[in-house]
Design an enzyme around this catalytic site. Sequence first.
Site, PDB file in Angstrom:
ATOM      1  N   THR A   1     -58.272  33.820   0.456  1.00  0.00           N
ATOM      2  CA  THR A   1     -57.967  33.748   1.880  1.00  0.00           C
ATOM      3  C   THR A   1     -57.033  32.585   2.186  1.00  0.00           C
ATOM      4  O   THR A   1     -56.399  32.561   3.243  1.00  0.00           O
ATOM      5  CB  THR A   1     -59.274  33.646   2.687  1.00  0.00           C
ATOM      6  OG1 THR A   1     -60.144  34.705   2.284  1.00  0.00           O
ATOM      7  CG2 THR A   1     -59.027  33.764   4.172  1.00  0.00           C
TER       8      THR A   1
ATOM      9  N   TYR B   1     -65.877  33.026  -9.696  1.00  0.00           N
ATOM     10  CA  TYR B   1     -65.534  33.941  -8.605  1.00  0.00           C
ATOM     11  C   TYR B   1     -65.395  35.333  -9.192  1.00  0.00           C
ATOM     12  O   TYR B   1     -64.462  35.617  -9.943  1.00  0.00           O
ATOM     13  CB  TYR B   1     -64.233  33.487  -7.945  1.00  0.00           C
ATOM     14  CG  TYR B   1     -63.835  34.244  -6.694  1.00  0.00           C
ATOM     15  CD1 TYR B   1     -64.720  35.078  -6.021  1.00  0.00           C
ATOM     16  CD2 TYR B   1     -62.555  34.111  -6.172  1.00  0.00           C
ATOM     17  CE1 TYR B   1     -64.353  35.759  -4.879  1.00  0.00           C
ATOM     18  CE2 TYR B   1     -62.169  34.789  -5.018  1.00  0.00           C
ATOM     19  CZ  TYR B   1     -63.076  35.600  -4.381  1.00  0.00           C
ATOM     20  OH  TYR B   1     -62.703  36.278  -3.250  1.00  0.00           O
TER      21      TYR B   1
ATOM     22  N   LYS C   1     -69.634  32.835  -6.919  1.00  0.00           N
ATOM     23  CA  LYS C   1     -69.271  33.482  -5.656  1.00  0.00           C
ATOM     24  C   LYS C   1     -69.084  34.947  -5.973  1.00  0.00           C
ATOM     25  O   LYS C   1     -68.187  35.306  -6.750  1.00  0.00           O
ATOM     26  CB  LYS C   1     -67.996  32.890  -5.064  1.00  0.00           C
ATOM     27  CG  LYS C   1     -67.545  33.601  -3.780  1.00  0.00           C
ATOM     28  CD  LYS C   1     -66.178  33.143  -3.315  1.00  0.00           C
ATOM     29  CE  LYS C   1     -65.713  33.977  -2.121  1.00  0.00           C
ATOM     30  NZ  LYS C   1     -64.323  33.663  -1.711  1.00  0.00           N
TER      31      LYS C   1
ATOM     32  N   VAL D   1     -69.860  32.158   1.081  1.00  0.00           N
ATOM     33  CA  VAL D   1     -68.479  31.691   1.194  1.00  0.00           C
ATOM     34  C   VAL D   1     -67.752  32.785   1.959  1.00  0.00           C
ATOM     35  O   VAL D   1     -67.416  33.823   1.413  1.00  0.00           O
ATOM     36  CB  VAL D   1     -67.821  31.425  -0.164  1.00  0.00           C
ATOM     37  CG1 VAL D   1     -66.380  30.958   0.028  1.00  0.00           C
ATOM     38  CG2 VAL D   1     -68.609  30.374  -0.957  1.00  0.00           C
TER      39      VAL D   1
END
Length: 312
Positions: A56, A144, A172, A212
């Site tokens: 992002t 991630y 995550k 998150v």
Amino acid sequence: MTTSDTRPARPFGAVGTAMVTPFSADGRALDLDAASALAAHLVEHGHDQIVVSGTTGESPTVSDREKIELAKAVRAAVGPEVSIVAGVGSNDTVHSIELARAHADLGLDGLLVVSPYYSKPSQAGILAHVRAVADATDLPVMLYDIPGRTGVPFSRDTLLALGEHERIVAVKDAKGDLLEASLVMVQTGLAYYSGEDALNLPWLAIGAAGIVSVVGQVAGDLERAMIDAVDRGDLAAARAASTSLAPLVEAIMTRMPGVVAAKHALHLQGVLPHAALRGPHVPADDDQVRALAAALDAAVGIPPLDPSRRPE
């Protein structure tokens, strides 16, 4: 004592957002003043974790030098009680190691390492890549797992193996396999963070350490309320917060790329001076902005729209 026995339950706090990266109006330069102000705004609205240079944050378009400048600015803007995690993953192991080392002395709390994208390496390749990055510094690592973007997941066996590394402390997850995660959590002690806003409450219900978020850019107080309710065992209050968040999740995560919606939403709220993006992202069109503004306007418990920025 095993590694899992010594890991903190919440190594990076509970309420996190993958922060957008503010640029100048033409998109060519970082706007570090806006980044600092945004980081402070997030902390004022329930956050105890900020992730910079993630998806992002438009990390593929941000240079290594800019990543360092951004991490420094955000670290300086918030207090020491806020966890700052920097994305350093790439599909080039040497580059990821160099980027990790460049972040090592910035006073950060951790590194975010994504599974190598585009190259689609084997699980053995993913193991070697992540271990090399984790060995490069003393900073804790959050994995991630987002196969929808990378093309390759962390398999369960890979997660179990990586869980043996003393500096790999969290995941995550944007894969959404709740059963696998439950088993990995039990066997490794890895802390899980929801990386999928639509699944935040289910993740918390099975024992995730936190979230998150993308939606948290505009709704941190609601997310804090949801997590606090889960912590005290108040399922009704947690559901109420999740229900309030659902229209915002739809508006920000399903109608355009999340970063596009998040930047426009922050602009509408008066937090960002504009919604400049770097290609290949393009701005939302007028209809999308109006629909986004309507969703923000209808939400309860989030910062209001700036009256001067309401779309016609």
